[in-house]
Design a protein around this motif. Structure first.
Motif, short mmCIF file in Angstrom:
data_model
loop_
_atom_site.label_atom_id
_atom_site.label_comp_id
_atom_site.label_asym_id
_atom_site.label_seq_id
_atom_site.Cartn_x
_atom_site.Cartn_y
_atom_site.Cartn_z
N ASP A 193 71.33 107.08 17.49
CA ASP A 193 71.82 107.74 18.68
C ASP A 193 72.53 106.75 19.61
O ASP A 193 72.61 105.56 19.33
CB ASP A 193 70.67 108.47 19.40
N ASN A 194 73.02 107.27 20.71
CA ASN A 194 73.82 106.46 21.62
C ASN A 194 72.98 105.40 22.31
O ASN A 194 73.45 104.29 22.59
CB ASN A 194 74.50 107.36 22.65
N GLN A 195 71.71 105.72 22.59
CA GLN A 195 70.84 104.73 23.21
C GLN A 195 70.63 103.53 22.28
O GLN A 195 70.66 102.37 22.72
CB GLN A 195 69.49 105.36 23.56
N CYS A 196 70.45 103.79 21.00
CA CYS A 196 70.31 102.73 20.01
C CYS A 196 71.60 101.91 19.93
O CYS A 196 71.57 100.68 19.89
CB CYS A 196 69.97 103.34 18.65
N ARG A 197 72.72 102.60 19.94
CA ARG A 197 74.02 101.93 19.86
C ARG A 197 74.23 100.99 21.05
O ARG A 197 74.79 99.90 20.92
CB ARG A 197 75.12 103.00 19.82
N ARG A 198 73.77 101.41 22.26
CA ARG A 198 73.95 100.59 23.46
C ARG A 198 72.96 99.44 23.55
O ARG A 198 73.16 98.51 24.31
CB ARG A 198 73.80 101.46 24.72
N SER A 199 71.88 99.50 22.75
CA SER A 199 70.78 98.55 22.92
C SER A 199 70.73 97.45 21.87
O SER A 199 70.21 96.36 22.15
CB SER A 199 69.44 99.30 22.90
N TYR A 200 71.25 97.70 20.67
CA TYR A 200 71.05 96.76 19.58
C TYR A 200 72.36 96.51 18.81
O TYR A 200 73.20 97.41 18.72
CB TYR A 200 70.01 97.28 18.59
N PRO A 201 72.51 95.33 18.21
CA PRO A 201 73.62 95.13 17.28
C PRO A 201 73.43 96.05 16.07
O PRO A 201 72.34 96.12 15.51
CB PRO A 201 73.50 93.65 16.88
N MET A 202 74.48 96.73 15.67
CA MET A 202 74.40 97.67 14.55
C MET A 202 75.48 97.33 13.53
O MET A 202 76.68 97.50 13.78
CB MET A 202 74.56 99.12 15.03
N VAL A 203 75.06 96.79 12.40
CA VAL A 203 75.94 96.45 11.28
C VAL A 203 77.09 95.56 11.76
O VAL A 203 78.26 95.79 11.46
CB VAL A 203 76.48 97.71 10.58
N GLY A 204 76.75 94.56 12.55
CA GLY A 204 77.74 93.59 13.00
C GLY A 204 78.50 94.00 14.24
O GLY A 204 79.36 93.24 14.70
N VAL A 205 78.23 95.16 14.79
CA VAL A 205 78.90 95.62 16.01
C VAL A 205 77.92 95.46 17.17
O VAL A 205 76.83 96.04 17.17
CB VAL A 205 79.34 97.09 15.87
N GLU A 206 78.31 94.68 18.17
CA GLU A 206 77.44 94.38 19.29
C GLU A 206 77.45 95.51 20.32
O GLU A 206 78.44 96.25 20.44
CB GLU A 206 77.89 93.08 19.97
N PRO A 207 76.36 95.66 21.10
CA PRO A 207 76.38 96.62 22.20
C PRO A 207 77.55 96.30 23.15
O PRO A 207 77.79 95.16 23.48
CB PRO A 207 75.04 96.39 22.89
N GLY A 208 78.25 97.32 23.55
CA GLY A 208 79.39 97.12 24.43
C GLY A 208 80.71 96.96 23.72
O GLY A 208 81.78 97.09 24.33
#
Length: 286
Positions: A193-208
């Motif tokens: 979800d969007n909260q996870c996306r904003r909080s943690y690096p996901m597959v090499g993509v940093e928050p922000g």
């Protein structure tokens, strides 16, 4: 970490290289071993071909024995099919791991063992990313246990504990369904979800960071299911079931987050599981 310090695999390689140089061992780069030379009762050397050289193969004689530390065969589809017999779509190793050492060993009668197993890991292939002449595939390891994320198969259902170590999770992706005659868990989808996306690096993509085009960003479960060709009824039931379990802090189906290791890999500030946000308010990505 200082600019002249390395860790993990690079640190190990550096230490091994330092040990070789200290022992006056000659390092030959751009040199491919092509076959072994066998004496009466043992291997006595290796024939090599130097990159960019018009010379014939050169025999390097061994003072003692020959050690084949040549990596695996995961980039050789014929050997993968012969020994593993399961899908391997996104190896995360160097594309030069095509089984040279294995073929050389077999040619001189080497005995094989444990050939039906691999060191598995889930990974993602991103278009137009390359490494040493082959596709650059990304590990999907630390993302799986994060609160607000699950891994679903093509039916929209979870199939394993997301907090499993990468080798065991990879094994779950190779399960074969004899009735449907398919591998239902390959491919699988990391959904967060969007909260996870904003909080943690996901597959090499940093928050922000801007969301890359290869992430399927959607404003609803229906939209995401359509993009992934997942049955929306099964998928929405899975999300609802997971949120119910997350609210209770228990995962009776897969026992997610029951060990210290799994909680550390996810987020130590969460007891076990984190529910998804309101999907109507937060975009979803996979």
């Amino acid at each position: 970490m200082a600019h002249n310090e390395w860790r993990a695999g690079r640190a190990l390689v550096g230490a091994l290289l330092h040990a070789c140089l200290t022992a006056d061992i000659e390092i030959q780069t751009g040199t491919r071993a092509v076959r072994l030379e066998k004496g009466e009762d043992r291997v006595i050397g290796a024939w090599v071909k130097r990159e960019g050289s018009d010379d014939a193969e050169t025999l390097i004689e061994a003072r003692g024995g020959v050690i084949l530390a040549s990596g695996g065969f995961e980039w050789n589809s014929e050997l993968v099919q012969a020994f593993l017999g399961t899908p391997m779509d996104s190896p995360v190793s160097a594309p030069t791991n095509v089984g040279d050492g294995l073929r050389m060993a077999m040619a001189v009668g080497g005995q094989l063992g444990n050939m039906s197993q691999a060191w598995w890991t889930p990974a993602i292939r991103v278009a137009d990313e390359y490494y040493e002449g082959g596709p650059l595939n990304r590990f999907v390891t630390h993302e799986r246990p994060k609160p607000g994320s699950i891994v679903a198969n093509r039916t929209g259902r979870r199939f394993a504990r997301e907090t499993l170590n990468y080798n065991d999770f990879g094994k779950a992706m190779t399960v074969f369904d004899g009735a449907a005659y398919e591998y239902p868990n390959t491919p699988a989808f990391l959904v967060f979800d969007n909260q996870c996306r904003r909080s943690y690096p996901m597959v090499g993509v940093e928050p922000g960071d801007p969301t890359p085009s290869w992430m399927n960003e959607s404003s609803s479960l229906q939209e995401l299911a359509d993009k992934l060709s997942i049955d929306i009824d099964s998928f929405s039931r899975q999300i609802a079931e997971y949120n119910e379990k997350a609210a209770a802090g228990e995962d009776p189906d897969y026992r997610r987050g029951e060990t210290d290791y799994e909680r550390y890999a996810g987020d130590p500030t969460w007891e076990k599981m984190g529910p998804f946000d309101d999907w109507a308010k937060a975009p979803t990505t996979v």
